[in-house]
Design an enzyme around this catalytic site. Structure first.
Site, PDB file in Angstrom:
ATOM      1  N   ASN A  91      42.963  -5.984  -1.374  1.00 53.59           N
ATOM      2  CA  ASN A  91      42.938  -5.278  -3.412  1.00 53.59           C
ATOM      3  C   ASN A  91      42.220  -6.065  -4.227  1.00 53.59           C
ATOM      4  O   ASN A  91      42.670  -5.784  -5.578  1.00 53.59           O
ATOM      5  CB  ASN A  91      44.620  -5.309  -3.543  1.00 53.59           C
ATOM      6  CG  ASN A  91      45.679  -5.375  -4.735  1.00 53.59           C
ATOM      7  OD1 ASN A  91      45.393  -4.396  -5.308  1.00 53.59           O
ATOM      8  ND2 ASN A  91      45.088  -6.525  -5.337  1.00 53.59           N
ATOM      9  N   TYR A 157      32.273  -1.148 -12.090  1.00 56.48           N
ATOM     10  CA  TYR A 157      33.671  -1.299 -11.963  1.00 56.48           C
ATOM     11  C   TYR A 157      33.455   0.283 -10.768  1.00 56.48           C
ATOM     12  O   TYR A 157      34.009   0.343  -9.805  1.00 56.48           O
ATOM     13  CB  TYR A 157      35.230  -1.671 -12.868  1.00 56.48           C
ATOM     14  CG  TYR A 157      35.667  -0.637 -12.592  1.00 56.48           C
ATOM     15  CD1 TYR A 157      36.564  -2.296 -12.136  1.00 56.48           C
ATOM     16  CD2 TYR A 157      36.342   0.543 -12.340  1.00 56.48           C
ATOM     17  CE1 TYR A 157      38.464  -1.707 -11.023  1.00 56.48           C
ATOM     18  CE2 TYR A 157      37.695   0.177 -11.552  1.00 56.48           C
ATOM     19  CZ  TYR A 157      38.387  -0.999 -11.672  1.00 56.48           C
ATOM     20  OH  TYR A 157      40.415  -1.004 -10.738  1.00 56.48           O
TER      21      TYR A 157
HETATM   22  P1  NAI Z   1      45.703  -7.520 -11.401  1.00 54.48           P
HETATM   23  O1  NAI Z   1      44.310  -8.271 -13.112  1.00 54.48           O
HETATM   24  O2  NAI Z   1      47.290  -7.541 -12.089  1.00 54.48           O
HETATM   25  O3  NAI Z   1      45.730  -8.447 -10.308  1.00 54.48           O
HETATM   26  C1  NAI Z   1      44.936  -8.884  -9.887  1.00 54.48           C
HETATM   27  C2  NAI Z   1      44.434 -10.316  -8.543  1.00 54.48           C
HETATM   28  O4  NAI Z   1      43.720  -9.997  -8.112  1.00 54.48           O
HETATM   29  C3  NAI Z   1      45.109 -11.541  -9.929  1.00 54.48           C
HETATM   30  O5  NAI Z   1      46.428 -11.622  -9.413  1.00 54.48           O
HETATM   31  C4  NAI Z   1      44.311 -11.952  -9.791  1.00 54.48           C
HETATM   32  O6  NAI Z   1      43.797 -13.338 -10.409  1.00 54.48           O
HETATM   33  C5  NAI Z   1      43.480 -12.096  -8.172  1.00 54.48           C
HETATM   34  N1  NAI Z   1      42.084 -11.833  -8.490  1.00 54.48           N
HETATM   35  C6  NAI Z   1      40.594 -11.646  -9.187  1.00 54.48           C
HETATM   36  N2  NAI Z   1      39.851 -11.886  -9.273  1.00 54.48           N
HETATM   37  C7  NAI Z   1      40.390 -12.815  -7.563  1.00 54.48           C
HETATM   38  C8  NAI Z   1      39.284 -13.698  -6.438  1.00 54.48           C
HETATM   39  N3  NAI Z   1      37.786 -13.712  -6.719  1.00 54.48           N
HETATM   40  N4  NAI Z   1      39.459 -14.157  -5.428  1.00 54.48           N
HETATM   41  C9  NAI Z   1      41.275 -14.079  -5.028  1.00 54.48           C
HETATM   42  N5  NAI Z   1      41.423 -13.408  -6.231  1.00 54.48           N
HETATM   43  C10 NAI Z   1      41.461 -12.627  -7.043  1.00 54.48           C
HETATM   44  O7  NAI Z   1      44.576  -6.180 -11.255  1.00 54.48           O
HETATM   45  P2  NAI Z   1      45.534  -5.200 -11.038  1.00 54.48           P
HETATM   46  O8  NAI Z   1      45.718  -3.942 -11.944  1.00 54.48           O
HETATM   47  O9  NAI Z   1      46.724  -4.998 -10.195  1.00 54.48           O
HETATM   48  O10 NAI Z   1      44.433  -5.095  -9.528  1.00 54.48           O
HETATM   49  C11 NAI Z   1      44.013  -4.540  -8.349  1.00 54.48           C
HETATM   50  C12 NAI Z   1      43.182  -3.883  -8.128  1.00 54.48           C
HETATM   51  O11 NAI Z   1      43.701  -2.594  -8.211  1.00 54.48           O
HETATM   52  C13 NAI Z   1      41.959  -3.855  -7.845  1.00 54.48           C
HETATM   53  O12 NAI Z   1      41.036  -4.244  -7.266  1.00 54.48           O
HETATM   54  C14 NAI Z   1      42.029  -3.168  -9.556  1.00 54.48           C
HETATM   55  O13 NAI Z   1      40.264  -2.837  -9.810  1.00 54.48           O
HETATM   56  C15 NAI Z   1      42.223  -2.404  -9.001  1.00 54.48           C
HETATM   57  N6  NAI Z   1      42.948  -0.844  -9.234  1.00 54.48           N
HETATM   58  C16 NAI Z   1      43.991  -1.216 -10.588  1.00 54.48           C
HETATM   59  C17 NAI Z   1      44.260   0.046 -11.454  1.00 54.48           C
HETATM   60  C18 NAI Z   1      45.011  -0.089 -13.295  1.00 54.48           C
HETATM   61  O14 NAI Z   1      44.926   0.073 -13.811  1.00 54.48           O
HETATM   62  N7  NAI Z   1      45.760  -1.540 -12.693  1.00 54.48           N
HETATM   63  C19 NAI Z   1      43.929   1.145 -11.372  1.00 54.48           C
HETATM   64  C20 NAI Z   1      42.604   1.683 -10.561  1.00 54.48           C
HETATM   65  C21 NAI Z   1      42.772   0.494  -9.353  1.00 54.48           C
END
Ligand code: NAI
Length: 251
Positions: A91, A157
């Site tokens: 994720n 993305y």
């Molecule tokens: P968020 O920013 O709240 O959480 C993402 C987490 O991933 C953070 O805790 C961050 O520290 C961690 N992370 C980032 N790069 C990393 C790395 N290289 N190694 C280990 N950890 C890492 O983001 P959110 O919104 O919860 O997104 C989670 C997933 O859901 C992502 O893949 C995003 O693309 C996907 N997503 C999010 C949407 C949104 O509108 N928020 C919509 C559709 C998909």
């Protein structure tokens, strides 16, 4: 609310320190899994681990960068110390730069593809053999609605998330007879730090209005779908891309 029983296994949740990953980690722990919360951010990881333990669940944290190809093996080893690994939620992700294709910075492109696509591959390379050894399992890869459609200024993305869908389908076919199911989830725009903690209200409204339901989703509206796909209740579901998007893609 339905709770799918996953009490005899461990689960890796990458990006488990925040947003959707945090909600998934909490939901899987409530459903009985021993959860490995894997994230770059130590403070957030420890907070989620503490939250799970305070609620009576089992969790450990693993701080690391999913773009390190060796990381997948360490995560599997750490999860297997808790219980046999049978769930992985790949994720972790970033939004990346916002620019039209012709102006998209090459470094920014590479970073998004590395975290949002390549790291899912690195993770699955380690997770699949462990799950086969354990008699089967379920991998859920976090794509996005942008794994099915484009979006102005988000080429890297969208390309990465389309890639996650293709990778998911192929891994599912390869494992249709091994007991390892592989699915992708496609959330609409969800209120998390990734969307921009201080996003101007007008921009939030613009995004909200692109969903048929005219609002943004919440992480807790994505995690039940992930928990279901991760559980044995989804035993005939593999190789598919499941939207949770307030009708965004139906229009
Ligand atoms: P968020 O920013 O709240 O959480 C993402 C987490 O991933 C953070 O805790 C961050 O520290 C961690 N992370 C980032 N790069 C990393 C790395 N290289 N190694 C280990 N950890 C890492 O983001 P959110 O919104 O919860 O997104 C989670 C997933 O859901 C992502 O893949 C995003 O693309 C996907 N997503 C999010 C949407 C949104 O509108 N928020 C919509 C559709 C998909």
């Amino acid at each position: 609310m339905a709770i799918y029983d996953v009490s005899d296994r461990s689960a890796i949740v990458t990006g488990g320190g925040s947003g959707i990953g945090r909600a998934v980690a909490l939901e899987l722990a409530r459903s009985g899994a021993a959860v490995l919360v894997a994230d770059l951010n130590a403070e957030h990881t420890e907070a989620v681990v503490a939250e799970i333990r305070a609620a009576g669940g089992t969790a450990e944290g693993l701080i690391g960068d999913v773009t390190d190809p060796a990381w997948g093996e360490s995560a599997v080893a750490a999860a297997e110390k808790l219980a046999p690994l049978r769930i992985a939620v790949n994720n972790a992700g970033i939004a990346g730069a916002s620019a039209p294709v012709a102006e998209y910075p090459v470094d920014a492109w590479r970073k998004v593809i590395e975290i949002n696509l390549n790291a899912v591959f690195y993770g699955m390379r380690a997770q699949i053999p462990a799950m086969i050894k354990n008699g089967g399992g379920s991998i859920v890869n976090m794509a996005s609605i942008l794994g099915g459609v484009g979006f102005d200024n988000s080429s890297a993305y969208s390309a990465a998330k389309h890639g996650v869908v293709g990778l998911t389908k192929t891994a599912a076919l390869e494992n249709a007879l091994t007991g390892v199911r592989v699915n992708a989830v496609g959330p609409g725009f969800i209120k998390t730090p990734l969307l921009g903690a201080n996003m101007p209200a007008a921009q939030q409204e613009f995004l909200a209005n692109r969903h048929a339901m005219k609002r943004l989703g919440l992480p807790e509206e994505v995690s039940p779908l992930v928990a279901f796909l991760a559980s044995d209740a989804a035993s005939f579901i593999t190789g598919s891309y499941h939207l949770v998007d307030g009708g965004y893609s139906a229009q």
